[in-house]
Design an enzyme around this catalytic site. Structure first.
Site, PDB file in Angstrom:
ATOM      1  N   PRO A   1       0.769  -1.254   0.000  1.00 57.15           N
ATOM      2  CA  PRO A   1       0.000   0.000   0.000  1.00 57.15           C
ATOM      3  C   PRO A   1       0.798   1.302   0.000  1.00 57.15           C
ATOM      4  CG  PRO A   1       0.023  -0.918   2.195  1.00 57.15           C
ATOM      5  CD  PRO A   1       0.746  -1.905   1.304  1.00 57.15           C
ATOM      6  N   CYS A   2       1.432   1.597  -1.136  1.00 60.09           N
ATOM      7  CA  CYS A   2       2.175   2.854  -1.239  1.00 60.09           C
ATOM      8  C   CYS A   2       1.239   4.066  -1.202  1.00 60.09           C
ATOM      9  CB  CYS A   2       3.068   2.860  -2.469  1.00 60.09           C
ATOM     10  SG  CYS A   2       2.244   2.475  -3.996  1.00 60.09           S
TER      11      CYS A   2
END
Length: 161
Positions: free
Chosen positions: A130-131
């Protein structure tokens, strides 16, 4: 028979291309992402591949707001630093955000803020790694390969708004 399999799915943020190797999920590409170099003719389209089928199922639950964590085998391909940055991303809880500086500290490299940003930009498995949960130090939405609107959508989804 090719070892790399892919399928395309529709999602609330547009078409996604899911890519898997025998070891796990390799990539989730959004429509405008640059695809990896190499001979894609060696890829096999296979919507029934077990890893891709499970990825589709888990992404559908995520977008429906009923999944907070993913349980998929991942085949992360990158440098040791990139892999460390991506592992740090997976430690950011659902619905929370961290700054690039906080992520750098999680990696044990507190001065490597720019390098963290570069590694995040090369994250091949968006959403699941989850950047989108990394924001500017001032709370601004910055630097998302899928575009700021998609980043905003994902963060709002996770916050129930």
């Amino acid at each position: 028979m090719p070892d790399i399999h892919f399928t395309n799915i529709h999602s609330p943020i547009g078409q996604l291309t899911l890519v898997a190797s025998p070891r796990g999920l390799m990539a989730i590409y959004m429509e405008e992402h640059t695809k990896p170099a190499g001979d894609r003719t060696q890829w096999s389209e296979d919507s029934s591949h077990p890893i891709l089928t499970e990825t589709k199922k888990q992404l559908a639950s995520y977008f429906a707001g009923t999944r907070r964590e993913f349980d998929l085998p991942l085949d992360l391909i990158g440098t040791p630093f990139q892999k460390a940055a991506w592992q740090a991303l997976m430690k950011i809880p659902y619905g929370e955000t961290r700054s690039y500086a906080e992520q750098a500290t999680l990696c044990g490299k507190p001065k490597a803020v720019r390098a963290i940003g570069t590694a995040n930009g090369r994250n091949p498995i968006s959403i699941i790694v989850p950047c989108h949960r990394v924001i500017g130090k001032d709370g601004s939405l910055t630097g998302y390969g899928g575009g700021i609107e998609r980043k905003r959508f994902l963060l709002e989804l996770e916050n129930g708004t």
